[in-house]
Design an enzyme around this catalytic site. Structure first.
Site, PDB file in Angstrom:
ATOM      1  N   GLY A  46     -33.835-102.146  22.298  1.00 26.32           N
ATOM      2  CA  GLY A  46     -34.968-102.864  21.722  1.00 26.32           C
ATOM      3  C   GLY A  46     -34.469-104.046  20.919  1.00 26.32           C
ATOM      4  CD  GLN A  51     -33.408-106.430  15.494  1.00 25.75           C
ATOM      5  OE1 GLN A  51     -34.174-106.105  16.400  1.00 25.75           O
ATOM      6  NE2 GLN A  51     -32.296-105.782  15.237  1.00 25.75           N
ATOM      7  CB  CYS A  94     -30.286-101.164  13.337  1.00 20.43           C
ATOM      8  SG  CYS A  94     -31.195-102.712  13.125  1.00 20.43           S
ATOM      9  CG  LEU A  95     -28.950-104.178  18.657  1.00 16.30           C
ATOM     10  CD1 LEU A  95     -29.626-105.017  19.738  1.00 16.30           C
ATOM     11  CD2 LEU A  95     -27.599-103.655  19.149  1.00 16.30           C
ATOM     12  CG  HIS A 136     -35.644 -99.250  15.177  1.00 17.05           C
ATOM     13  ND1 HIS A 136     -34.596 -98.582  14.593  1.00 17.05           N
ATOM     14  CD2 HIS A 136     -35.235-100.550  15.285  1.00 17.05           C
ATOM     15  CE1 HIS A 136     -33.613 -99.432  14.336  1.00 17.05           C
ATOM     16  NE2 HIS A 136     -33.971-100.630  14.766  1.00 17.05           N
ATOM     17  CD  GLU A 137     -36.724-102.785  18.197  1.00 16.48           C
ATOM     18  OE1 GLU A 137     -36.629-103.813  17.499  1.00 16.48           O
ATOM     19  OE2 GLU A 137     -35.739-102.076  18.486  1.00 16.48           O
ATOM     20  CG  HIS A 140     -36.398-104.757  13.215  1.00 17.90           C
ATOM     21  ND1 HIS A 140     -35.453-104.991  12.256  1.00 17.90           N
ATOM     22  CD2 HIS A 140     -35.796-103.955  14.134  1.00 17.90           C
ATOM     23  CE1 HIS A 140     -34.324-104.353  12.565  1.00 17.90           C
ATOM     24  NE2 HIS A 140     -34.511-103.712  13.706  1.00 17.90           N
TER      25      HIS A 140
HETATM   26  O1  K1U Z   1     -33.812-102.987  16.973  1.00 22.69           O
HETATM   27  C1  K1U Z   1     -32.630-102.787  17.158  1.00 22.69           C
HETATM   28  O2  K1U Z   1     -31.805-103.024  16.288  1.00 22.69           O
HETATM   29  C2  K1U Z   1     -32.169-102.214  18.467  1.00 22.69           C
HETATM   30  C3  K1U Z   1     -31.871-100.742  18.388  1.00 22.69           C
HETATM   31  C4  K1U Z   1     -33.128 -99.960  18.747  1.00 22.69           C
HETATM   32  C5  K1U Z   1     -33.168 -98.506  18.458  1.00 22.69           C
HETATM   33  C6  K1U Z   1     -32.069 -97.679  18.600  1.00 22.69           C
HETATM   34  C7  K1U Z   1     -32.167 -96.319  18.348  1.00 22.69           C
HETATM   35  C8  K1U Z   1     -33.362 -95.773  17.983  1.00 22.69           C
HETATM   36  C9  K1U Z   1     -34.435 -96.580  17.831  1.00 22.69           C
HETATM   37  C10 K1U Z   1     -34.351 -97.947  18.086  1.00 22.69           C
HETATM   38  C11 K1U Z   1     -30.746-100.447  19.377  1.00 22.69           C
HETATM   39  O3  K1U Z   1     -30.890-100.635  20.524  1.00 22.69           O
HETATM   40  S1  K1U Z   1     -29.263 -99.830  18.731  1.00 22.69           S
HETATM   41  C12 K1U Z   1     -28.276 -99.547  20.210  1.00 22.69           C
HETATM   42  C13 K1U Z   1     -28.696 -98.353  20.984  1.00 22.69           C
HETATM   43  O4  K1U Z   1     -29.449 -97.529  20.520  1.00 22.69           O
HETATM   44  C14 K1U Z   1     -28.176 -98.154  22.356  1.00 22.69           C
HETATM   45  C15 K1U Z   1     -27.264 -99.012  22.909  1.00 22.69           C
HETATM   46  C16 K1U Z   1     -26.791 -98.804  24.195  1.00 22.69           C
HETATM   47  C17 K1U Z   1     -27.226 -97.742  24.932  1.00 22.69           C
HETATM   48  C18 K1U Z   1     -28.139 -96.864  24.392  1.00 22.69           C
HETATM   49  C19 K1U Z   1     -28.610 -97.070  23.103  1.00 22.69           C
HETATM   50 ZN    ZN Z   2     -33.054-102.508  14.455  1.00 22.02          ZN
END
Ligand code: K1U
Ligand code: ZN
Length: 174
Positions: A46, A51, A94-95, A136-137, A140
């Site tokens: 996401g 972001q 979270c990225l 989560h999004e 943000h």
């Molecule tokens: O919004 C963001 O920072 C993105 C975030 C979203 C998220 C992750 C976990 C739970 C809820 C929302 C991410 O994508 S973090 C990376 C991640 O979860 C992932 C990366 C590669 C493969 C699978 C998952």
């Molecule tokens: Zn995030």
């Protein structure tokens, strides 16, 4: 399409509420494409417009995983119109908080209304990883990070860890 830089906490834009999108036009669709490319490259499941420094209410998602075909979603002005009673705890990343993970309690099921890529208003019943990612999004868009759901002590500890990791990363790239 172009990769955008992802803002890392602490950054004022990540703590600021985003404004509603006024028109779904080609410029917004270009932003959607850039955000999807940036999300896939990260990699992530996401990404919210703040972001990448754009203070508009737009999120992109793809929770299909690598075993299935891509399932990109673009949600403009998303809002949760109903929540299930049950909650579930699971680990989140979270990225904008690289290498920081914690368990977060979320609603297990949320009903979302949004405008799609073509400007049509749609509704979606979500559960599982999609419901978690949508919440989560949406956070943000309101300037909320997943660490804001934790105790003040845990949040402080994780943000200190992030600052240390970022300092080390800067030292390595200097
Ligand atoms: O919004 C963001 O920072 C993105 C975030 C979203 C998220 C992750 C976990 C739970 C809820 C929302 C991410 O994508 S973090 C990376 C991640 O979860 C992932 C990366 C590669 C493969 C699978 C998952
Ligand atoms: Zn995030």
């Amino acid at each position: 399409m172009a990769l955008r830089d992802i803002l890392i906490a602490p950054h004022a834009k990540l703590k600021t509420k985003a404004a509603p999108v006024e028109a779904v036009d080609d410029e917004l669709r270009r932003l959607m494409d850039d955000m999807l490319e940036t999300m896939y490259a990260a990699p992530g499941i996401g990404l919210a417009a703040p972001q990448v420094g754009v203070m508009q209410r737009l999120i992109v998602l793809d929770v299909a995983g690598k075993d299935g075909p891509p399932a990109p979603m673009c949600l403009v002005n998303p809002e949760i119109v109903a929540r299930g009673e049950d909650t579930v705890v699971a680990e989140e990343g979270c990225l904008s908080l690289p290498e920081i993970y914690a368990e977060v309690e979320r609603h297990a099921r949320v009903f979302v209304r949004f405008t799609d890529r073509e400007g049509e208003v749609r509704e979606m019943d979500t559960d599982g990883l999609l419901a978690r990612c949508v919440q989560h999004e949406l956070d943000h868009l309101d300037g909320v990070l997943f660490v804001d759901h934790l105790s003040a002590l845990k949040r402080k500890m994780l943000l200190r860890k992030l600052a240390k990791l970022q300092r080390e990363k800067e030292r390595q790239t200097a």
